[in-house]
Design a protein around this motif. Structure first.
Motif, PDB file in Angstrom:
ATOM      1  N   PRO A 110       0.618  -1.202  -0.113  1.00 35.23           N
ATOM      2  CA  PRO A 110       0.023   0.196  -0.220  1.00 35.23           C
ATOM      3  C   PRO A 110       0.806   1.333   0.001  1.00 35.23           C
ATOM      4  O   PRO A 110       1.904   1.244   0.780  1.00 35.23           O
ATOM      5  N   SER A 165      -2.154   4.097  -5.254  1.00 36.29           N
ATOM      6  CA  SER A 165      -2.568   2.605  -5.433  1.00 36.29           C
ATOM      7  C   SER A 165      -2.787   2.148  -6.826  1.00 36.29           C
ATOM      8  O   SER A 165      -3.310   2.556  -7.679  1.00 36.29           O
ATOM      9  N   THR A 167      -3.948  -0.512  -7.759  1.00 37.97           N
ATOM     10  CA  THR A 167      -5.109  -1.114  -7.772  1.00 37.97           C
ATOM     11  C   THR A 167      -6.328  -0.106  -8.141  1.00 37.97           C
ATOM     12  O   THR A 167      -7.174  -0.537  -9.179  1.00 37.97           O
ATOM     13  N   GLU A 212      -4.548  -7.453  -1.873  1.00 43.67           N
ATOM     14  CA  GLU A 212      -4.923  -6.488  -0.566  1.00 43.67           C
ATOM     15  C   GLU A 212      -5.473  -7.067   0.185  1.00 43.67           C
ATOM     16  O   GLU A 212      -5.554  -6.843   1.508  1.00 43.67           O
ATOM     17  N   THR A 229      -5.355   0.358   3.362  1.00 41.86           N
ATOM     18  CA  THR A 229      -5.309  -0.649   2.481  1.00 41.86           C
ATOM     19  C   THR A 229      -7.008  -0.940   2.158  1.00 41.86           C
ATOM     20  O   THR A 229      -7.459  -1.101   1.024  1.00 41.86           O
ATOM     21  N   TYR A 232      -8.347   1.841  -0.084  1.00 37.92           N
ATOM     22  CA  TYR A 232      -7.851   1.506  -1.584  1.00 37.92           C
ATOM     23  C   TYR A 232      -8.790   0.286  -2.184  1.00 37.92           C
ATOM     24  O   TYR A 232      -9.364   0.257  -3.213  1.00 37.92           O
TER      25      TYR A 232
END
Length: 514
Positions: A110, A165, A167, A212, A229, A232
């Protein structure tokens, strides 16, 4: 061009056509002449190249600074070679809500807190198409995701998270590429290119989400790291859920909603020690709540009887007061169906006779809110107020349909139906494009009361067409098809709710009324 596109031209020729010394058609988001020759159209903005000079700190550490107005060579691949390209779609409600995220992943850690949006497009050495998709999300997609363009948390909260991030970035690129593909004809090269790009980025996001989610289960993580985390992860899941909303007849959004529910429940006892993250999570929880309420309208066998509460924060809660009442009505209707009656004394939400007063309160609250929003013109504010009145009458119709005796409710329902038809015509004479994404619920409710009224039916069909043209098709074609089926089957069902309940096992009835 497909439904949803608008005819716009750039102010100047693209650099590729200039270099080839041919007349550019200046099409947006890229010129068609480049696309027809399999050339990478760089767009019409200022171009970047990487030159001598290295950053000594920050996210650009070790990289050269970009210079403006220079040729750029962009990668044609939306993802790195290590990304998975397998199709990860899951369907059906029996799938475990987190199974979809169990994929091999590369190492992920993260990042820090989201950085300012102004640094977004110039903070990393990214391929040209990435900046293009980020701009598309900021300019177009975020507009359609928000209730009111002037109050857009997708821009000032969620988009900056892509700085920290990978992601979130991949999820944003997935939905932006999917939306951008709709700007091209299905047979156009650009349509297939962006569709494949969207799928690749979605698979990348799902792979990163798996790691994650695993890190969230590690007890050694600090509370602050876990909270970061979680924020996100939830942002990525909600974005992917919205991406699935754009895919008609897909059940993927239900899987994402289930995953979001698990993440929210898991973070319930975790302290939020960072104010910015707390605000972001509250917004995402609000998005989850609203999406769940819309999903529950056509959920019967697996309806979640557990009472849902929206986040306490009023920030970004534009239509939440109405949605809260819609949630209550749906729950009471399900209880009524199971027991055969509604207790008039009390329930988990209070006496049934209070529903109408709650709808009145929601309307008054929204009218006060309209005074606090910085609209660009009085016409925009007036349009927003018309949408409020449409939601007011639509929710009144729903309360009568779900909870009242038909004989006693007919006059009130007809009055509200006619008011919606009147308001939507006023709105179309002003700027219907501003709030087109908000009109599906009132149009649907008015439509369910138009059996044997062909003039009103044509108005609803035309308005649905405008909504899909302006703010994407999503599941709206099937929503309209459901209403049209309801019109054509008089006497078969007692209400559209009865029709939806009896057809709930059919994929055609698994619709999302947004």
């Amino acid at each position: 061009m497909s439904a949803g596109s608008t005819e716009q031209l750039a102010a100047k020729d693209c650099p590729t056509c200039q270099r080839r010394r041919i007349k550019c058609d200046r099409g947006l988001p890229g010129c068609h002449k480049c696309g027809k020759r399999n050339l990478q159209c760089p767009g019409y903005g200022r171009q970047l190249k990487w030159v001598q000079g290295v950053a000594s700190r920050g996210s650009l550490r070790g990289r050269a600074f970009p210079s403006l107005d220079a040729p750029v060579t962009a990668s044609n691949s939306p993802c790195s070679s290590s990304e998975t390209s397998s199709d990860t779609y899951a369907t059906g409600n029996s799938v475990d809500s987190l199974d979809r995220y169990h994929y091999p992943t590369a190492r992920f850690s993260p990042g820090a807190y989201p950085s300012p949006a102004s640094e977004l497009c110039f903070s990393q050495a990214r391929p040209l198409h990435v900046s293009r998709l980020i701009s598309w999300f900021n300019d177009r997609v975020a507009h359609r995701l928000a209730w009111v363009p002037q109050q857009n948390a997708w821009r000032h909260m969620i988009l900056p998270m892509s700085e920290s991030s990978e992601t979130v970035l991949s999820s944003i690129l997935a939905i932006a590429a999917h939306d951008l593909a709709s700007e091209y004809h299905p047979n156009d090269l650009g349509h297939g290119t962006f569709q494949q790009m969207s799928k690749n980025y979605q698979n990348k996001s799902l792979a990163l989400l798996a790691q994650e989610l695993n890190s969230l289960s590690i007890s050694s993580s600090s509370a602050l790291e876990a909270s970061t985390t979680s924020a996100y992860t939830l942002a990525s899941v909600i974005i992917l859920c919205n991406n699935e909303f754009m895919k008609p007849q897909g059940a993927g959004w239900r899987v994402h909603l289930s995953a979001a529910r698990e993440i929210i429940l898991a973070s319930g006892n975790r302290p939020r020690r960072h104010h910015q993250l707390a605000c972001i999570e509250q917004f995402l929880e609000l998005e989850f709540y609203e999406a769940s309420v819309w999903a529950d309208l056509t959920t019967f066998g697996n309806y979640n009887m557990k009472i849902k509460y929206p986040p306490a924060s009023a920030e970004n809660a534009v239509f939440t007061d109405f949605i809260r009442v819609i949630d209550q009505i749906t729950r009471l209707e399900r209880l009524r169906f199971c027991s055969g009656t509604i207790e008039q004394t009390s329930s988990s939400y209070g006496p049934i006779q209070d529903i109408q007063s709650q709808i009145e309160c929601a309307r008054n609250s929204m009218m006060r809110l309209s005074e606090s929003i910085d609209f660009s013109s009085e016409a925009d504010q007036r349009g927003f107020e018309l949408v409020i009145w449409m939601y007011y009458h639509a929710t009144l119709i729903y309360s009568h349909q779900a909870l009242s005796e038909v004989a006693t409710a007919c006059d009130d329902v007809r009055k509200s139906r006619d008011e919606i038809l009147r308001y939507v015509q006023f709105l179309s004479e002003t700027r219907d494009g501003m709030f087109a994404q908000d009109l599906v619920w009132p149009l649907f409710m008015a439509g369910t009361e138009l059996r044997g009224y062909p003039t009103g039916q044509r108005i609803i069909q035309e308005c649905f067409g405008n909504v899909m043209r302006i703010s994407r098709t999503l599941d709206r074609a099937r929503v309209l098809s459901f209403v049209e089926s309801w019109w054509s089957e008089p006497g078969t069902y007692t209400s559209w709710i009865d029709m939806a309940r009896k057809q709930s096992q059919s994929p055609q009835c698994d619709i999302l009324i947004v």
